[in-house]
Scaffold this motif. Structure first.
Motif, PDB file in Angstrom:
ATOM      1  N   PHE A  28       0.847  -1.189   0.000  1.00 22.29           N
ATOM      2  CA  PHE A  28       0.000   0.000   0.000  1.00 22.29           C
ATOM      3  C   PHE A  28       0.882   1.239   0.000  1.00 22.29           C
ATOM      4  O   PHE A  28       1.934   1.264   0.625  1.00 22.29           O
ATOM      5  N   HIS A  29       0.432   2.261  -0.697  1.00 19.71           N
ATOM      6  CA  HIS A  29       1.123   3.550  -0.732  1.00 19.71           C
ATOM      7  C   HIS A  29       0.242   4.558  -0.006  1.00 19.71           C
ATOM      8  O   HIS A  29      -0.845   4.879  -0.474  1.00 19.71           O
ATOM      9  N   PHE A  30       0.724   5.008   1.127  1.00 21.12           N
ATOM     10  CA  PHE A  30       0.021   6.026   1.903  1.00 21.12           C
ATOM     11  C   PHE A  30       0.897   7.264   1.891  1.00 21.12           C
ATOM     12  O   PHE A  30       1.818   7.391   2.689  1.00 21.12           O
ATOM     13  N   GLY A  31       0.632   8.163   0.945  1.00 25.97           N
ATOM     14  CA  GLY A  31       1.503   9.314   0.798  1.00 25.97           C
ATOM     15  C   GLY A  31       2.901   8.825   0.461  1.00 25.97           C
ATOM     16  O   GLY A  31       3.099   8.027  -0.447  1.00 25.97           O
ATOM     17  N   ALA A  32       3.887   9.262   1.246  1.00 24.70           N
ATOM     18  CA  ALA A  32       5.284   8.886   1.005  1.00 24.70           C
ATOM     19  C   ALA A  32       5.630   7.512   1.577  1.00 24.70           C
ATOM     20  O   ALA A  32       6.724   7.017   1.381  1.00 24.70           O
ATOM     21  N   CYS A  33       4.705   6.896   2.285  1.00 24.91           N
ATOM     22  CA  CYS A  33       4.990   5.618   2.952  1.00 24.91           C
ATOM     23  C   CYS A  33       4.499   4.437   2.128  1.00 24.91           C
ATOM     24  O   CYS A  33       3.388   4.458   1.606  1.00 24.91           O
ATOM     25  N   ARG A  34       5.348   3.418   2.064  1.00 28.65           N
ATOM     26  CA  ARG A  34       5.009   2.140   1.422  1.00 28.65           C
ATOM     27  C   ARG A  34       4.973   1.072   2.501  1.00 28.65           C
ATOM     28  O   ARG A  34       5.938   0.918   3.242  1.00 28.65           O
ATOM     29  N   LYS A  75      -7.550  13.596   1.586  1.00 29.59           N
ATOM     30  CA  LYS A  75      -6.577  13.913   0.531  1.00 29.59           C
ATOM     31  C   LYS A  75      -5.481  12.854   0.511  1.00 29.59           C
ATOM     32  O   LYS A  75      -5.100  12.328   1.549  1.00 29.59           O
ATOM     33  N   SER A  76      -4.954  12.593  -0.668  1.00 24.47           N
ATOM     34  CA  SER A  76      -3.908  11.573  -0.781  1.00 24.47           C
ATOM     35  C   SER A  76      -2.681  11.930   0.040  1.00 24.47           C
ATOM     36  O   SER A  76      -2.008  11.054   0.581  1.00 24.47           O
ATOM     37  N   SER A  77      -2.387  13.206   0.197  1.00 23.03           N
ATOM     38  CA  SER A  77      -1.220  13.622   0.981  1.00 23.03           C
ATOM     39  C   SER A  77      -1.411  13.354   2.476  1.00 23.03           C
ATOM     40  O   SER A  77      -0.438  13.288   3.220  1.00 23.03           O
ATOM     41  N   ASP A  78      -2.651  13.199   2.924  1.00 22.63           N
ATOM     42  CA  ASP A  78      -2.947  12.954   4.338  1.00 22.63           C
ATOM     43  C   ASP A  78      -3.146  11.468   4.657  1.00 22.63           C
ATOM     44  O   ASP A  78      -3.367  11.110   5.807  1.00 22.63           O
ATOM     45  N   ARG A  79      -3.107  10.603   3.668  1.00 22.51           N
ATOM     46  CA  ARG A  79      -3.442   9.192   3.891  1.00 22.51           C
ATOM     47  C   ARG A  79      -2.485   8.489   4.840  1.00 22.51           C
ATOM     48  O   ARG A  79      -2.889   7.649   5.622  1.00 22.51           O
ATOM     49  N   CYS A  80      -1.209   8.819   4.775  1.00 21.05           N
ATOM     50  CA  CYS A  80      -0.243   8.189   5.679  1.00 21.05           C
ATOM     51  C   CYS A  80      -0.573   8.543   7.118  1.00 21.05           C
ATOM     52  O   CYS A  80      -0.643   7.679   7.985  1.00 21.05           O
ATOM     53  N   CYS A  81      -0.791   9.802   7.356  1.00 23.34           N
ATOM     54  CA  CYS A  81      -1.047  10.276   8.710  1.00 23.34           C
ATOM     55  C   CYS A  81      -2.320   9.664   9.289  1.00 23.34           C
ATOM     56  O   CYS A  81      -2.301   9.105  10.384  1.00 23.34           O
ATOM     57  N   ILE A  82      -3.417   9.736   8.561  1.00 26.69           N
ATOM     58  CA  ILE A  82      -4.672   9.225   9.109  1.00 26.69           C
ATOM     59  C   ILE A  82      -4.653   7.702   9.199  1.00 26.69           C
ATOM     60  O   ILE A  82      -5.225   7.125  10.127  1.00 26.69           O
ATOM     61  N   THR A  83      -3.956   7.038   8.290  1.00 27.55           N
ATOM     62  CA  THR A  83      -3.843   5.578   8.380  1.00 27.55           C
ATOM     63  C   THR A  83      -3.075   5.196   9.636  1.00 27.55           C
ATOM     64  O   THR A  83      -3.473   4.293  10.369  1.00 27.55           O
ATOM     65  N   TYR A  84      -1.984   5.892   9.911  1.00 30.36           N
ATOM     66  CA  TYR A  84      -1.212   5.639  11.131  1.00 30.36           C
ATOM     67  C   TYR A  84      -2.074   5.885  12.365  1.00 30.36           C
ATOM     68  O   TYR A  84      -2.090   5.087  13.304  1.00 30.36           O
ATOM     69  N   GLN A  85      -2.826   6.979  12.358  1.00 26.37           N
ATOM     70  CA  GLN A  85      -3.711   7.289  13.492  1.00 26.37           C
ATOM     71  C   GLN A  85      -4.776   6.212  13.668  1.00 26.37           C
ATOM     72  O   GLN A  85      -5.075   5.811  14.793  1.00 26.37           O
ATOM     73  N   LEU A  86      -5.350   5.739  12.567  1.00 31.85           N
ATOM     74  CA  LEU A  86      -6.394   4.719  12.653  1.00 31.85           C
ATOM     75  C   LEU A  86      -5.845   3.382  13.120  1.00 31.85           C
ATOM     76  O   LEU A  86      -6.491   2.683  13.904  1.00 31.85           O
ATOM     77  N   PHE A  87      -4.667   3.014  12.666  1.00 34.64           N
ATOM     78  CA  PHE A  87      -4.063   1.761  13.131  1.00 34.64           C
ATOM     79  C   PHE A  87      -3.723   1.858  14.620  1.00 34.64           C
ATOM     80  O   PHE A  87      -3.916   0.903  15.363  1.00 34.64           O
ATOM     81  N   GLN A 129      10.041   9.421  10.452  1.00 30.56           N
ATOM     82  CA  GLN A 129      11.008  10.006   9.519  1.00 30.56           C
ATOM     83  C   GLN A 129      10.429  11.237   8.831  1.00 30.56           C
ATOM     84  O   GLN A 129      10.969  11.723   7.852  1.00 30.56           O
ATOM     85  N   ASN A 130       9.307  11.708   9.339  1.00 30.16           N
ATOM     86  CA  ASN A 130       8.623  12.908   8.823  1.00 30.16           C
ATOM     87  C   ASN A 130       8.147  12.753   7.387  1.00 30.16           C
ATOM     88  O   ASN A 130       8.050  13.720   6.653  1.00 30.16           O
ATOM     89  N   ASN A 131       7.867  11.512   6.996  1.00 32.76           N
ATOM     90  CA  ASN A 131       7.312  11.291   5.662  1.00 32.76           C
ATOM     91  C   ASN A 131       5.790  11.396   5.664  1.00 32.76           C
ATOM     92  O   ASN A 131       5.183  11.418   4.612  1.00 32.76           O
ATOM     93  N   CYS A 132       5.188  11.421   6.845  1.00 34.42           N
ATOM     94  CA  CYS A 132       3.745  11.575   6.976  1.00 34.42           C
ATOM     95  C   CYS A 132       3.434  13.010   7.362  1.00 34.42           C
ATOM     96  O   CYS A 132       3.964  13.514   8.345  1.00 34.42           O
ATOM     97  N   VAL A 133       2.575  13.620   6.607  1.00 31.73           N
ATOM     98  CA  VAL A 133       2.155  14.974   6.912  1.00 31.73           C
ATOM     99  C   VAL A 133       0.706  14.917   7.375  1.00 31.73           C
ATOM    100  O   VAL A 133      -0.134  14.319   6.716  1.00 31.73           O
ATOM    101  N   CYS A 134       0.442  15.519   8.522  1.00 34.39           N
ATOM    102  CA  CYS A 134      -0.915  15.538   9.057  1.00 34.39           C
ATOM    103  C   CYS A 134      -1.557  16.884   8.754  1.00 34.39           C
ATOM    104  O   CYS A 134      -1.238  17.883   9.402  1.00 34.39           O
ATOM    105  N   GLY A 135      -2.422  16.894   7.757  1.00 33.40           N
ATOM    106  CA  GLY A 135      -3.126  18.121   7.418  1.00 33.40           C
ATOM    107  C   GLY A 135      -4.277  18.366   8.377  1.00 33.40           C
ATOM    108  O   GLY A 135      -4.719  17.475   9.099  1.00 33.40           O
ATOM    109  N   GLU A 136      -4.770  19.574   8.364  1.00 35.42           N
ATOM    110  CA  GLU A 136      -5.856  19.949   9.271  1.00 35.42           C
ATOM    111  C   GLU A 136      -7.121  19.142   8.998  1.00 35.42           C
ATOM    112  O   GLU A 136      -7.810  18.726   9.928  1.00 35.42           O
ATOM    113  N   GLU A 137      -7.407  18.886   7.735  1.00 31.35           N
ATOM    114  CA  GLU A 137      -8.612  18.130   7.374  1.00 31.35           C
ATOM    115  C   GLU A 137      -8.565  16.702   7.939  1.00 31.35           C
ATOM    116  O   GLU A 137      -9.544  16.224   8.512  1.00 31.35           O
TER     117      GLU A 137
END
Length: 175
Positions: A28-34, A75-87, A129-137
């Motif tokens: 899975f590709h969540f933003g910059a994370c694989r 947003k696709s740029s927020d997927r890493c952050c919210i996926t990490y939060q949900l897990f 590693q700061n590859n996840c960006v957490c947007g306000e949305e």
């Protein structure tokens, strides 16, 4: 010298094998994370207990993960952050409070929880590693999910969240 070369070769092959997804794993590709995970195993475990878990949900009019705060609008740029939060949410809050009198169901829950824990570790490394960006949305969507969860008693909220696992899995596969 020959032993060192052999060791280096074996070590390299071992590292390469550990990085390769195993049969049934999906990357899975969540933003910059694989991240690779065994979606087939998680889906099979959830399918085996879905009816049992959902039958324990006393409040059918409320959803923790779905509309109007749908994950599908993240947003696709927020997927890493919210996926990490949900897990993290599922590992720290949901799975800890999902125990039944049925040992088969408990084993399936434990198996799914272990898969989530492994994936959370991988996402956590990327997140650190700061590859996840957490947007306000995405932060707002996650706050709403937490508010929905915390509005119920712990056991009911955990069972409801587990019963909605297919919403999260569908979102991950469509992302």
């Amino acid at each position: 010298m020959r032993g060192s070369l052999l060791f280096l070769c074996l070590f390299s092959v071992s590292c390469w094998v550990n990085l390769m997804p195993t049969a049934g794993d999906k990357i899975f590709h969540f933003g910059a994370c694989r991240v690779s995970m065994s979606m087939t195993e998680i889906r099979a475990g959830f399918t085996a207990i879905k009816a049992n878990i959902q039958s324990r949900d006393p409040i059918r009019t409320l959803s923790i993960l779905s509309h109007p705060h749908s994950l599908h609008k993240v947003k696709s740029s927020d997927r890493c952050c919210i996926t990490y939060q949900l897990f993290t949410f599922y590992v720290d809050k949901v799975f800890k409070h999902c125990r039944t009198e049925d040992s088969f169901v408990n084993r399936k829950i434990s198996s799914i929880a272990n898969s989530f824990l492994s994936t959370r570790r991988k996402l956590g490394q990327c997140h650190e590693q700061n590859n996840c960006v957490c947007g306000e949305e995405s932060m707002e969507k996650f706050k709403q999910i937490l508010a929905n969860y915390e509005g119920l008693n712990v056991t009911s909220a955990a069972m409801k969240s587990l019963g909605e696992l297919d919403i999260l899995l569908d979102w991950m596969e469509k992302s």
